[in-house]
Design a protein around this motif. Structure first.
Motif, mmCIF file in Angstrom:
data_model
loop_
_atom_site.group_PDB
_atom_site.id
_atom_site.type_symbol
_atom_site.label_atom_id
_atom_site.label_comp_id
_atom_site.label_asym_id
_atom_site.label_seq_id
_atom_site.Cartn_x
_atom_site.Cartn_y
_atom_site.Cartn_z
ATOM 1 N N THR A 1 0.823 -1.198 0.115
ATOM 2 C CA THR A 1 0.028 0.019 -0.017
ATOM 3 C C THR A 1 0.738 1.514 0.002
ATOM 4 O O THR A 1 0.465 2.232 -0.667
ATOM 5 N N LEU A 2 1.997 1.048 0.491
ATOM 6 C CA LEU A 2 3.047 2.280 0.668
ATOM 7 C C LEU A 2 3.289 2.850 -0.776
ATOM 8 O O LEU A 2 3.401 4.026 -1.171
ATOM 9 N N ARG A 3 3.390 1.721 -1.748
ATOM 10 C CA ARG A 3 3.836 2.165 -3.323
ATOM 11 C C ARG A 3 2.622 1.927 -4.109
ATOM 12 O O ARG A 3 3.038 1.808 -5.558
ATOM 13 N N LEU A 4 1.387 2.086 -3.750
ATOM 14 C CA LEU A 4 0.317 2.059 -4.552
ATOM 15 C C LEU A 4 0.426 2.837 -5.576
ATOM 16 O O LEU A 4 0.315 2.519 -6.943
ATOM 17 N N ILE A 5 0.768 4.226 -5.333
ATOM 18 C CA ILE A 5 0.532 5.217 -6.819
ATOM 19 C C ILE A 5 1.976 5.128 -7.414
ATOM 20 O O ILE A 5 1.754 5.118 -8.796
ATOM 21 N N PRO A 6 3.058 4.885 -7.119
ATOM 22 C CA PRO A 6 4.229 4.493 -8.076
ATOM 23 C C PRO A 6 4.095 3.227 -8.901
ATOM 24 O O PRO A 6 4.474 3.168 -9.831
ATOM 25 N N TYR A 7 3.645 2.209 -8.311
ATOM 26 C CA TYR A 7 3.384 0.989 -8.951
ATOM 27 C C TYR A 7 2.332 1.316 -10.101
ATOM 28 O O TYR A 7 2.373 0.700 -11.074
ATOM 29 N N THR A 8 1.406 2.045 -9.606
ATOM 30 C CA THR A 8 0.189 2.481 -10.731
ATOM 31 C C THR A 8 0.687 3.172 -11.973
ATOM 32 O O THR A 8 0.567 2.728 -13.033
ATOM 33 N N ILE A 9 1.516 4.082 -11.469
ATOM 34 C CA ILE A 9 2.294 5.001 -12.703
ATOM 35 C C ILE A 9 3.230 4.041 -13.570
ATOM 36 O O ILE A 9 3.192 3.962 -14.559
ATOM 37 N N THR A 10 3.903 3.002 -12.601
ATOM 38 C CA THR A 10 4.696 2.266 -13.514
ATOM 39 C C THR A 10 4.197 1.393 -14.517
ATOM 40 O O THR A 10 4.490 1.213 -15.509
ATOM 41 N N GLY A 11 2.773 1.047 -13.963
ATOM 42 C CA GLY A 11 2.101 0.178 -14.955
ATOM 43 C C GLY A 11 1.293 0.749 -15.977
ATOM 44 O O GLY A 11 1.390 0.420 -17.234
ATOM 45 N N ILE A 12 1.134 2.206 -15.895
ATOM 46 C CA ILE A 12 0.722 3.019 -17.100
ATOM 47 C C ILE A 12 1.894 3.313 -17.985
ATOM 48 O O ILE A 12 1.710 2.880 -19.283
ATOM 49 N N ILE A 13 3.030 3.455 -17.573
ATOM 50 C CA ILE A 13 4.228 3.450 -18.445
ATOM 51 C C ILE A 13 4.305 2.206 -19.182
ATOM 52 O O ILE A 13 4.591 2.090 -20.489
ATOM 53 N N LEU A 14 4.379 0.970 -18.354
ATOM 54 C CA LEU A 14 4.377 -0.081 -19.129
ATOM 55 C C LEU A 14 3.348 -0.515 -20.222
ATOM 56 O O LEU A 14 3.678 -0.855 -21.403
ATOM 57 N N CYS A 15 2.084 -0.049 -20.031
ATOM 58 C CA CYS A 15 1.059 -0.222 -20.831
ATOM 59 C C CYS A 15 1.370 0.862 -22.097
ATOM 60 O O CYS A 15 1.155 0.447 -23.156
ATOM 61 N N ARG A 16 1.962 1.985 -21.769
ATOM 62 C CA ARG A 16 2.290 2.573 -23.086
ATOM 63 C C ARG A 16 3.258 2.306 -24.004
ATOM 64 O O ARG A 16 3.303 2.350 -25.132
ATOM 65 N N VAL A 17 4.398 1.635 -23.325
ATOM 66 C CA VAL A 17 5.264 1.134 -24.092
ATOM 67 C C VAL A 17 4.938 -0.276 -24.840
ATOM 68 O O VAL A 17 5.025 -0.407 -25.921
ATOM 69 N N TYR A 18 4.087 -1.006 -24.114
ATOM 70 C CA TYR A 18 3.379 -1.943 -24.883
ATOM 71 C C TYR A 18 2.573 -1.652 -26.159
ATOM 72 O O TYR A 18 2.631 -2.347 -27.076
ATOM 73 N N LEU A 19 1.662 -0.506 -25.772
ATOM 74 C CA LEU A 19 0.815 -0.225 -26.950
ATOM 75 C C LEU A 19 1.762 0.692 -28.039
ATOM 76 O O LEU A 19 1.366 0.319 -29.239
ATOM 77 N N LYS A 20 2.609 1.236 -27.928
ATOM 78 C CA LYS A 20 3.707 1.799 -28.772
ATOM 79 C C LYS A 20 4.540 0.958 -29.422
ATOM 80 O O LYS A 20 4.507 1.009 -30.841
ATOM 81 N N THR A 21 5.111 -0.061 -28.737
ATOM 82 C CA THR A 21 5.803 -1.180 -29.533
ATOM 83 C C THR A 21 5.100 -2.169 -30.180
ATOM 84 O O THR A 21 5.626 -2.946 -30.977
ATOM 85 N N ASN A 22 3.992 -2.246 -29.877
ATOM 86 C CA ASN A 22 3.057 -3.810 -30.403
ATOM 87 C C ASN A 22 3.654 -4.791 -30.063
ATOM 88 O O ASN A 22 3.585 -5.795 -31.026
ATOM 89 N N SER A 23 4.325 -5.173 -28.768
ATOM 90 C CA SER A 23 5.223 -6.166 -28.523
ATOM 91 C C SER A 23 5.017 -6.199 -26.955
ATOM 92 O O SER A 23 5.210 -5.205 -26.221
ATOM 93 N N ILE A 24 4.813 -7.397 -26.314
ATOM 94 C CA ILE A 24 4.957 -7.476 -24.907
ATOM 95 C C ILE A 24 6.519 -7.493 -24.447
ATOM 96 O O ILE A 24 6.716 -7.270 -23.191
ATOM 97 N N LEU A 25 7.484 -7.979 -25.260
ATOM 98 C CA LEU A 25 8.803 -8.104 -25.022
ATOM 99 C C LEU A 25 9.467 -6.949 -24.349
ATOM 100 O O LEU A 25 10.176 -6.810 -23.397
ATOM 101 N N PRO A 26 9.215 -5.609 -24.932
ATOM 102 C CA PRO A 26 10.075 -4.264 -24.407
ATOM 103 C C PRO A 26 9.327 -4.134 -22.841
ATOM 104 O O PRO A 26 10.190 -3.818 -22.006
ATOM 105 N N SER A 27 8.165 -4.552 -22.620
ATOM 106 C CA SER A 27 7.438 -4.112 -21.370
ATOM 107 C C SER A 27 8.240 -5.423 -20.283
ATOM 108 O O SER A 27 8.459 -4.938 -19.235
ATOM 109 N N ILE A 28 8.460 -6.435 -20.948
ATOM 110 C CA ILE A 28 8.977 -7.344 -20.122
ATOM 111 C C ILE A 28 10.535 -7.038 -19.486
ATOM 112 O O ILE A 28 10.910 -7.203 -18.591
ATOM 113 N N LEU A 29 11.039 -6.561 -20.437
ATOM 114 C CA LEU A 29 12.551 -6.361 -20.154
ATOM 115 C C LEU A 29 12.623 -5.149 -19.471
ATOM 116 O O LEU A 29 13.472 -5.006 -18.564
#
Length: 190
Positions: free
Chosen positions: A144-172
């Motif tokens: 719960t202490l890191r709920l907000i930064p983890y959520t922002i991290t998730g949004i960044i990973l969603c953006r990379v996934y959408l932009k690259t059209n591949s799950i591999l960069p998000s995993i990396l």
């Protein structure tokens, strides 16, 4: 969906009992990776690892890591830092590092980006789909202490996934961030 249920069940059960947690964290990730490998076997075979040679993809990975590190650093600067459950388990079971760096990012990216984000994004816009999948990603970490930064991290990973059209960069990116976190924990313990 089966993978998400199994993953969240293992994570929840591990919080109930420390000895059960040790067994869960040792065998759970391996079991999940085997299930994920079987369920997504066609998709695994279709992953083009050559995309990592593309400068645009590498720039997305670099930007993603940089953005997440900035968010995590600012959060730590303003709100401090305390060990979460994964970090205390790493101290008891060093082999858990492999889960944090390899199996965790693979499984979480499949569940929260490839599956959940994609399904919601079909029915909604980027903002809603990334926010919902990222909040669930954050809640799955039971920190719960890191709920907000983890959520922002998730949004960044969603953006990379959408932009690259591949799950591999998000995993990396996810793996790099987790590796850097483990290195930071190790340095702090010296």
């Amino acid at each position: 969906m089966l993978i998400a249920i199994v993953y969240l069940s293992f994570t929840f059960l591990s919080t109930l009992n420390k000895s059960a947690a040790d067994n869960t964290f040792l065998f759970g990730p391996i079991l999940l990776l085997l299930i994920a490998g079987y369920v997504f076997r066609k998709e695994w075979l279709s992953i083009d690892f050559n995309i990592l040679k593309d400068r645009k993809i590498l720039k997305s990975v670099y930007s993603g890591v940089q953005g997440i590190l900035c968010i995590q650093a600012l959060w730590t600067l303003f709100f401090g830092y305390s060990l979460n459950e994964s970090e205390t388990i790493i101290q008891r079971l060093p082999i858990f590092v492999l889960h944090v760096i390899i199996t965790g990012p693979i499984i979480e990216e499949i569940i929260f980006r490839k599956f959940l984000f994609t399904i919601i994004n079909i029915r909604s816009n980027f903002f809603i789909s990334s926010l919902v999948s990222s909040i669930l990603f954050s809640l799955a970490h039971y920190d719960t202490l890191r709920l907000i930064p983890y959520t922002i991290t998730g949004i960044i990973l969603c953006r990379v996934y959408l932009k690259t059209n591949s799950i591999l960069p998000s995993i990396l990116i996810h793996s790099i961030i987790n590796l850097l976190a483990i290195l930071a924990i190790s340095i702090r313990q010296l």
